[in-house]
Enzyme design. Structure first.
Site, PDB file in Angstrom:
ATOM      1  N   SER D 250     -73.734  47.000 -55.288  1.00 54.46           N
ATOM      2  CA  SER D 250     -72.602  46.530 -56.051  1.00 54.46           C
ATOM      3  C   SER D 250     -71.755  47.249 -55.280  1.00 54.46           C
ATOM      4  O   SER D 250     -71.493  48.403 -55.325  1.00 54.46           O
ATOM      5  CB  SER D 250     -72.982  46.123 -57.334  1.00 54.46           C
ATOM      6  N   SER D 288     -75.564  41.850 -53.151  1.00 58.33           N
ATOM      7  CA  SER D 288     -74.511  42.581 -53.992  1.00 58.33           C
ATOM      8  C   SER D 288     -73.016  42.610 -54.260  1.00 58.33           C
ATOM      9  O   SER D 288     -72.310  41.274 -53.680  1.00 58.33           O
ATOM     10  CB  SER D 288     -74.234  43.345 -52.775  1.00 58.33           C
ATOM     11  N   GLU D 290     -69.362  42.097 -55.486  1.00 54.91           N
ATOM     12  CA  GLU D 290     -68.371  43.110 -55.416  1.00 54.91           C
ATOM     13  C   GLU D 290     -67.201  42.587 -55.387  1.00 54.91           C
ATOM     14  O   GLU D 290     -66.478  41.822 -54.887  1.00 54.91           O
ATOM     15  CB  GLU D 290     -68.036  42.944 -52.622  1.00 54.91           C
TER      16      GLU D 290
END
Lengths: 374, 374, 374, 374
Positions: D250, D288, D290
């Site tokens: 992340s 992830s 973001e």
């Protein structure tokens, strides 16, 4: 002599390309262009010079009765893809995707409606109405854009002559009058053959993914190719005379795949395509409409069915990373192909767009040890 | 004899209307219609019968050089407002808003581009390109929609004859061939004079707020007027013969105000307009494109400026509740006005849309003690 | 004596309810409450008076390893549903949904993480991390909200004692200290048994749909019940003394169904729930966080699978209108149930929230010929 | 010996940095860390090893009573920033921004509420409630994340010891246990001093822009630094033993500026920060998260005002390109700084994250003629 990027001996990314290295590597996807080049010299609105056209991207037919799943992402909404609202809402694509000059969107939309109502006689009667998908870039720097030289027959021709296999790139179709990072550009395409995988290294089925761009964004200073700041290196060789001086371009990016993705997954794929635009040097300037639309040919949604439910095959989300990685590099390469293929062009008012100098490019990339084609 | 809703002696909501009870109560806002009615009998595509038109809503001129702030909300994106992407991105409106028949959007867009490039000669040269705002509803149940009978001159006329003051409603302009909850409808409008207030009961300045709808959604069973389930009560009186039998309508709603709102606040206002659509009985059916676009005339953003920053007056967020309450009831009343004013219409293929029976309506509302006009 | 709305002899909408007229009519869905009521008199932060609690809505277990599809809609984001970002991105629900007091969200989130890591020992190791879903309303008008009296064991209890069947409503769990349109409210629920249909009148399978609300919005003046302006009629009977005087409430709405919907379809369903909130009189005041989260129990997405693709059953979009209509009326009824069931409450600082007077309500509804229970 | 990226003699991008090359170059912005490192060896949940912490980013105080304008962009929502919904809705930041370990978000949120209610005694009474902003990355590969070792006092300390000037980077605060592209990373920051300009080359006022990242994404193969495929080149030197093998990281990115931007402009700025993440090699892997959040210190929105409107200074949209270009390169450099500064770390279960080898990095960049510091 112009060439595609890989013909120079270099490559972008890690994932292998498909046979044509084009969006048409996704089975059933076809592309057609109508290119309009006429006249020279000063601008006379309605007379020319003309540097414009139409590009049609066709999902597998019959797309109106066998809709495909679709999604999109707007990196910068300073542009137009007519019909996008319905694509976002329904997650369906039910017409071809047309690309053209900004102020010709209305004409192209109207012609597409006419073409569709002839092709599918029940429209407006037993079927629903048509809202075509028409994207645009502004070619007014080289083209008599206000003159709106695209006519219905140009649209029909782009649709009807669309074919699979190799795709013409550079100054063709909707890319005829476009410029990217101050170099002549236009249409570019690339594809990838993607082996899906999961975090635990397990691999799964392979899919095709292709990207076609109508590219018209950016300034020379920020142009990067394969990570190398090519624009910054070349800039001193170019005076400002005859070059476009402002940053108001756009890029429309069409992503196709035969991976079985839901609309929300296709939209996520489109979001990653934006990262590929960024890698070429875009910072999505205020006036640069950067819009991505995508579709998957894997699941069809028939317009008429007997049942109330249907079955969909879906790639698991945690098996999508291969596609995400591929779409970034594929988008980057499609843009670079447009730059490599397009030749010098002089347009309205003697405005001039120089071609990206391929010898210099190869020399710079070699000096920076850019990745060689494998 | 048809009448507006308040002429029947009832009212919707608590906030007082403006003098014309129309979107034109927002100073500088003008509305024009071109109505096309021609022929009878069976459908011959390209010949008719024609039941369609164009409606133009003009922000204060010159809107291209003095842009106004704008926003939107998509309740259901099963429709089209061309140009919306750029409105969302920039928060600016820089063209008139045009409304028409779904499959005429391309023609109307093209005509608006042409009109704008004549009106503002620098477009495509020193100025930017034009992306017009064109919303639509599907009038194919009464109209030869596939025939696309709207021509450029119809668009010019709607724009050029636009005026302030009273606004024609019902079967006019883009509302000519429309139906709502199985009754004839079309264009409706309403306005409110809003005293702003805060939670602590403090009051502030007053503003004008107006709504214009192009309304074509719903089925009789769910129609509510002033909270009364009018559609359910009336339904037994109507057989299915000659009525539209499906639910695929749409509503485009245009909100205008002179309250100084930011684009994000205008979008919030548009979101509340959706609640007004809901109060008339919409559940935003799958195929019913329900799209709201709004603008504020209070702050202008000039296309050419000398400075790099500008000053904006903004109504505080916690003083917006008066506008939010007003837009709900104003949207509801605009839809009801379209229903009250539109008369019976027979269209293509002898399809028939009955008018909402006003005597019955008044009787039902009285029986249910609906709010009397104050 | 308090009662649910239908016990008064009236109904809302056309679609029949499920057996418990509760969200638990969706098979496998369970609800649990921990109600905290303690002390009287002036506010002493950290001591009380306490009028708060926790409500847990559990999708069919084991939800962490067999995720369900989910979606959401934010009508007004002036509130918080922790974890919503991931629900929107992935379209998956993998934890229970918890509701509580605004400033206790952190504690409830932490306790849910602890509960989940005990329940599913592999989390943080072979599995992913946990991001719980925790929604909130502000109960500070009746409750010592700053004191944050909810503790971990209250969360565990709400989860562990959750059950199917009848659901406690009114001043229970996360609804303990809440007020709606100036009357005491809190938790309410309702359900519908929906026969799917299509435009051509064809009918399909039936599904269950349920809604649970944590309701705390609005002002008396705008309260409508079954279309009748009950709040406006009752308002003169209530002085301002002891009533909440501002408009800063919120409503969190949880929608569950066993119809096989994709995440995008669930989000569309949530959008229609907002129309139901509007019908009770909400105009989504600036400070009123109005957030809807939904899930479908029909398709499970296992955390561990052997394959890379899965098959999903999906209801066709054009067969969803029955669900859309149902969710509007079901949301409306859930809110009204919260108002009907909740009794008078006196809380911190002697703030008082009166119960909605049921005899008056019945009399008003009869006078306005509101729909009788069928 | 570790160093920041520019200390190696290279630079990223064209725009000059501020004096500290840190987010604190935006006047009034302060940063504080609490770093928790304790124990070694196998994981015992609740005991350790501990490799975690808290980072606080403080807008100019008093932020609760003098709110700043804010915006955000979610590149991939597979993560959490609690409170983001309200930031998006209101365009306001009214609390510090806290960063921590995923499963400690609840504890940090609760502690921040407690800290704020002490700092601003009227909260929950005359003022509104608090919804803190808490972002996260998953540090479970090095840290006993399930043990949730962050306690209230750690949060208070991070907030209270926050200061301007140089910012500690690498394995500090919320970055303590993080890994990026298989190298040890954590917190990184960078800033730019931006001269605004317009398409016509006119320049305007200068502003400060800073970025701070909590970075934990990616795999070695895709790591690019200054356009050079450093990860691909280094990968053969690293066996898989002891390295993180999956892609579920992340990145939370905080953008601050003193340019006078509206919330919608800040959100556009945040969108461009995502392009900077992409340039380091992210393709926004499925798992992830973001997320970018931004704020501008230029306009304050007081919680209590006498008037109903306020005046805002706004940078014209077409003067924002300098900021857009700067935020891309500034985000890229912040991530690279985290990688350059963080040293080797061994954590729970003897998991090991190697430091990015700076000598090798310098050698590779030189070989590829990466841009030298100017």
């Amino acid at each position: 002599m112009r060439a595609r990027f890989r013909d120079l001996g270099f490559s972008i990314g890690r994932v292998p390309t498909g046979p044509a290295n084009a969006i048409t590597d996704v089975p059933g996807v076809r592309v057609g262009h109508t290119t309009l080049i006429e006249g020279d010299g000063p601008l006379v609105v309605g007379r020319g010079p003309v540097r414009t056209g139409v590009t049609a991207i066709l999902p597998p037919e019959p797309v109106f009765s066998e809709r495909v799943l679709a999604g999109s992402f707007v990196l910068n909404g300073a542009g137009e893809v007519s019909g996008l609202t319905q694509v976002v809402e329904w997650g369906l694509l039910e017409t071809p995707i047309l690309l053209t000059s900004t102020m010709s969107v209305g004409k192209v939309s109207d012609a597409t409606v006419k073409w569709m109502t002839r092709r599918y006689p029940g429209i407006g009667d037993e079927y629903d109405v048509i809202i075509p998908i028409v994207g645009e870039c502004d070619d007014s720097w080289l083209n008599d854009a206000v003159g709106r030289h695209v006519r219905s027959e140009h649209v029909y021709r782009a649709i009807e002559q669309a074919s699979g296999g190799a795709v013409a790139e550079g100054s063709v179709g909707a890319g005829t009058g476009l410029v990217t990072c101050d170099f002549k550009a236009g249409i570019g395409t690339s594809s990838r053959r993607v082996v899906t995988f999961r975090a635990n290294s397990e691999t799964g089925p392979s899919y095709n993914l292709g990207v076609l761009v109508q590219t018209n964004f950016g300034i020379m200073r920020t142009l990067c190719i394969a990570g190398v700041p090519v624009g910054e290196i070349l800039e001193p060789d170019y005076s400002d005379d005859g070059r476009r001086v402002h940053n108001a371009g756009s890029i429309i990016c069409v992503v196709a795949t035969d991976a079985p993705l839901l609309p929300s997954q296709i939209s996520r794929l489109c979001k990653r395509a934006a990262l590929g635009i960024g890698r070429v040097g875009s910072y999505a300037a205020h006036a640069s409409g950067e819009i991505i639309i995508g579709f998957s040919t894997a699941n069809k949604v028939p317009r008429s069915t007997s049942g109330m439910t249907h079955h969909i095959d879906v790639l698991l989300d945690d098996a999508c990373d291969g596609l995400y990685e591929a779409v970034v590099e594929c988008t980057e390469e499609a843009i670079v192909n447009a730059l490599c293929v397009a030749d010098d062009m002089r347009g309205q008012g003697n405005h001039f767009a120089p071609a990206l100098p391929l010898d210099d490019l190869a020399e710079i990339l070699n000096r920076h040890h850019a990745a060689r084609k494998r």
